[in-house]
Each structure stands twice: as C-alpha cells, then as structure tokens.
Design a protein around this motif. Structure first.
Motif, mmCIF file in Angstrom:
data_model
loop_
_atom_site.group_PDB
_atom_site.id
_atom_site.type_symbol
_atom_site.label_atom_id
_atom_site.label_comp_id
_atom_site.label_asym_id
_atom_site.label_seq_id
_atom_site.Cartn_x
_atom_site.Cartn_y
_atom_site.Cartn_z
ATOM 1 N N VAL A 1 0.755 -1.271 0.076
ATOM 2 C CA VAL A 1 0.051 0.079 0.218
ATOM 3 C C VAL A 1 0.777 1.355 -0.009
ATOM 4 O O VAL A 1 0.337 2.526 -0.401
ATOM 5 C CB VAL A 1 -0.871 -0.094 1.101
ATOM 6 N N TYR B 1 -10.994 4.106 -9.126
ATOM 7 C CA TYR B 1 -12.072 4.958 -8.303
ATOM 8 C C TYR B 1 -12.750 5.954 -9.373
ATOM 9 O O TYR B 1 -13.660 6.082 -9.403
ATOM 10 C CB TYR B 1 -11.715 5.613 -7.172
ATOM 11 N N ASN C 1 -1.356 3.333 -5.205
ATOM 12 C CA ASN C 1 -2.336 4.647 -5.194
ATOM 13 C C ASN C 1 -2.636 5.126 -6.687
ATOM 14 O O ASN C 1 -3.657 5.195 -6.905
ATOM 15 C CB ASN C 1 -1.539 5.758 -4.462
ATOM 16 N N MET D 1 -15.821 5.490 0.532
ATOM 17 C CA MET D 1 -15.568 6.922 0.835
ATOM 18 C C MET D 1 -14.704 7.446 -0.207
ATOM 19 O O MET D 1 -14.656 8.556 -0.564
ATOM 20 C CB MET D 1 -14.617 7.218 2.059
ATOM 21 N N HIS D 2 -13.830 6.444 -0.910
ATOM 22 C CA HIS D 2 -13.379 6.816 -2.313
ATOM 23 C C HIS D 2 -14.006 7.386 -3.244
ATOM 24 O O HIS D 2 -13.687 8.091 -4.206
ATOM 25 C CB HIS D 2 -12.129 5.927 -2.479
ATOM 26 N N ARG E 1 -15.240 11.929 -4.870
ATOM 27 C CA ARG E 1 -15.072 12.077 -6.224
ATOM 28 C C ARG E 1 -16.582 12.357 -6.502
ATOM 29 O O ARG E 1 -16.636 13.112 -7.560
ATOM 30 C CB ARG E 1 -14.559 10.673 -7.084
ATOM 31 N N ALA F 1 -6.574 5.040 -7.655
ATOM 32 C CA ALA F 1 -7.064 6.221 -7.892
ATOM 33 C C ALA F 1 -7.718 6.208 -9.315
ATOM 34 O O ALA F 1 -9.059 6.558 -9.347
ATOM 35 C CB ALA F 1 -5.961 7.163 -7.933
#
Lengths: 240, 240
Positions: A71, A84, A77, A115-116, A120, A81
């Motif tokens: 991670v 998402y 990431n 939440m991610h 957005r 990203a």
C-alpha cells in the motif's frame, strides 16, 4: 430529473442485522453496485444473496489490485485512483436517469471503501446519501458477549498495521481497545499487548455474527488468523 | 422451560435504522422493558411508538435518581445498585415462563445501561441475548456526511466528563475523535481542542438521524447544548 447514489451499510455479516431501511432499499433496487476482489463472489454481494430483485442490474466493481502491491508503493495509489475515477464516471452516468444502491459492509463512513467514490462524486456535485450500518467491531463485541465500555471509559480503535511502538502507546492510554486489520500483524500486536501487561485480557473474535464466528482468549490463538479478525480489550470503568 | 432476556439495540434514533431482527423481536414481543427517567415518556419507548403489540405487557424501569446526586457520591451508587438488583429480580421472575425484550438505545454493549442488568442476570445463571444496534455516534457521523476514518487512522472515543488534561492528551494522540456526554462540559472540551490546535476542525452534531438533527462547526455553537450531543474530529489518513 437525475437519480441518486445511496450507499447502504450492510452491518457486521448477518443479513438479519441490516437496518430496516437498508433491507428495503436493496429489495427495491434497480441498480446495485459493490466492491469485490476479481474472480471472487465478494463478501458484500454474498451477504445480500436472495435479496436483490432479479430485474436489477448488478455492477461488480472489481479491485484491479489488492495485496499484490504494497500500500505504500506509489503505483498502488495510482492504480486504485484510476479505478475509483473510472467507477465515479460510470456511476455518474447511471445517475443521470436512475438511482444506484452501493453496498458496503459494516458502516460506510467507518473505514469503508465507498468513501473513495463519495469524495469523487461529491466533487462533481453528485448527491450521495449514506445509510449507516452496525459496524463489524460491534458485531464482534456482541459475539464476545461482554460490555465494552462502562462509565467514562476511553475506547480507542487502532489498526494492527501501525508500528509496534504506536500500538503500545495506544494500548497504554486506552481503557478499552479494538484492534482491526490483524492478519500477519498478530505477532507485533501480541508483543505490544504483553509489554503493556494486557495480553491476558485480550479476546480474539473471528467472523463476528457470521456462521464461522469464533471467540477465544488471544493467549489460546496459535497460527494464522484472517485479516478481518478483531482483538478486543474490554473496559472496566465505573459501575453501580 | 424458561424464557429468555433479549436486549435489542434500537440504533441512533430513526426507527428505520433499527435492525431487521430488532424490528421483528419488538413487533412480536409479549413483555417489553425499558429504562426511563420517572415521569417522562422515555427516549427508548418513544422510538418504538406504534411497534409494540397492544397485547404486550410493558415494564417501565424508572431510574430512582438521574442528575439529583453526583455520580461520584457513594449514595448514587447505592441507590442505583438497589434499583438494578430489584429489576434483576423482576425480570428473572418473568423469564421463569416467558421471554422479555429489553429496549436499549444505540448499541447495548457500548455505554448502554442494560449492562448493569446483564452482569446481574448472568451472575444468577439467567441467559441473556444481545442484538447489536447502530451506535448513536455512527448516526452522528452519518449526519455530518463525511468519512470518519481513512487508511490506518486511529479513532478515539472520549467522554467530555473526563478532566481537561486527559481530554487534551487524547485529542493530541488520535487522528479521529468522537466526544460524548458533552452538555455542561462544553467549555472544558473547547479549551482542550483549542490547546491542541484542532478547534476549527470540530463538528457538533445534535440529535443525529432524528427530526431535530443539527450539524454545525463547533466554532459556531453558542450557549448550552444537549447532553447527548456529539463532537467529531474527522480523520485525514491515507487515500488513493
């Protein structure tokens, strides 16, 4: 008129512990989205087996990566990203005309992956509603069957992924403690609990409220445990 | 064959956020017991208005004392212990033949008053079942609408009844914070948050998920707040 995104908390694992509202929203859904590891049925989806209408469209949001990359690697990431972002596009598109129910284990705003997407979607002005759920930790302390907190007890929730000295500091300053994300961090957690003199009080709960539920003193645990195990230290504050 | 004591968590306040199991147990109950302040309808009982069968027997367990005596006065403990002992006798008597559903706001094992009956009933060998509920704090952070915790955030739950220096210590060591039992402890809490440099981040939630729900930055709060208000500091941990 556009649709809405409604993220519903599914609770700790037993479908009977879902809220009345979550139950109704899922049974009436036209679009249902959920995260899962690629090639797996997925824990959220399995939990609602038999509840989703046959006429509903399902959207399996499959993680492009889970434990293959650490991670703390920037690549992790970057990939997540992008994942998402892509699902934000897709959900935004559906909500131009219809509602989407997004499933989330436990309670969405408490360490939930939704939440991610939420941040957005909201950044694009798309309204999001959240239906809270019973947390997994609450399912675990109910499985253990003893009050977690009394009077003015301080309860701290820590991840076993933290460095050992940080875990130790929190064990020492809390009356009651919940430790999540255990898995291969168990030896480190055990050392911190022992150093604080609280190893003998620790209770290990695996799969709280689910059919494989298991509650044991941590001192009796040998070998590996699932990542979603929880360790509890119960409070012992003021009581009449 | 004897009956059982089943304590059901009612969740944060909106009846629609009760679990499917709690809803079914209450609608099918023969005996329903709940705590309340003498002379008041009671928050737990009000929450289930219209759900208890007309044929059910209700048992209002009225506190002999609430705020008339300080909690640290030995007399407070003596009076409350007698009250819990007497209701343990009464519930034990009913369960010789029938089930009793005991109502509990929020989640029973998380600061719930039922624990004082539970320990007494279990000491007499009377089986107790607990149905978890969505906590009041979860209702409050859902009302605030933002994720509470990310990645490896540490979440600490403290009571504003603690001394100021202890509150300060926990504000400093947590990523995310929930403060309960506020009421007249607000000035003390405000000082501790200011000293830790986090006053501007604090969110005050009153009556989360209920019809009087109100969410404001703590800096905009003037005058008294209800005892059951909650103050939140959101975490800001790792995210893709």
């Amino acid at each position: 008129m556009g649709g809405r995104i409604i993220c519903v908390g599914l609770g700790p694992g037993d479908p009977d512990l879902m809220s009345v509202r979550a139950d109704r929203l899922i049974r009436g859904a036209h679009h249902v989205a959920y995260f899962r590891k690629a090639g797996r049925p997925g824990r959220a989806r399995t939990l609602v087996d038999g509840m989703i209408p046959e006429t509903a469209t399902e959207h399996a949001m499959e993680y492009p990566v889970t434990t293959e990359i650490p991670v703390d690697d920037p690549e992790y990431n970057r990939i997540l990203a992008g994942f998402y972002d892509a699902w934000t596009d897709r959900l935004a598109e559906i909500t131009t005309t219809e509602d989407v129910v997004v499933l989330c284990e436990g309670d969405p705003l408490f360490f939930g992956s939704f939440m991610h997407l939420q941040t957005r979607l909201e950044a694009r002005g798309i309204p999001v509603s959240i239906v809270p759920g019973i947390t997994g930790m609450s399912g675990c302390w109910t499985a253990a069957g003893r009050p977690m907190t009394w009077g003015d007890d301080v309860l701290t929730i820590v991840m076993a992924t933290l460095p050992e000295d940080e875990i130790l500091r929190h064990v020492r300053s809390a009356d009651a403690l919940v430790v999540m994300k255990i898995g291969r961090n168990l030896p480190k957690l055990r050392r911190a609990l022992a150093q604080a003199g609280r190893l003998d009080d620790a209770v290990m709960v695996e799969c709280g409220t689910m059919k494989d539920e298991r509650v044991r003193p941590l001192t009796e645990v040998e070998g590996p445990v699932p990542y979603f195990s929880i360790v509890l230290l119960h409070g012992s504050g003021r009581r009449p």
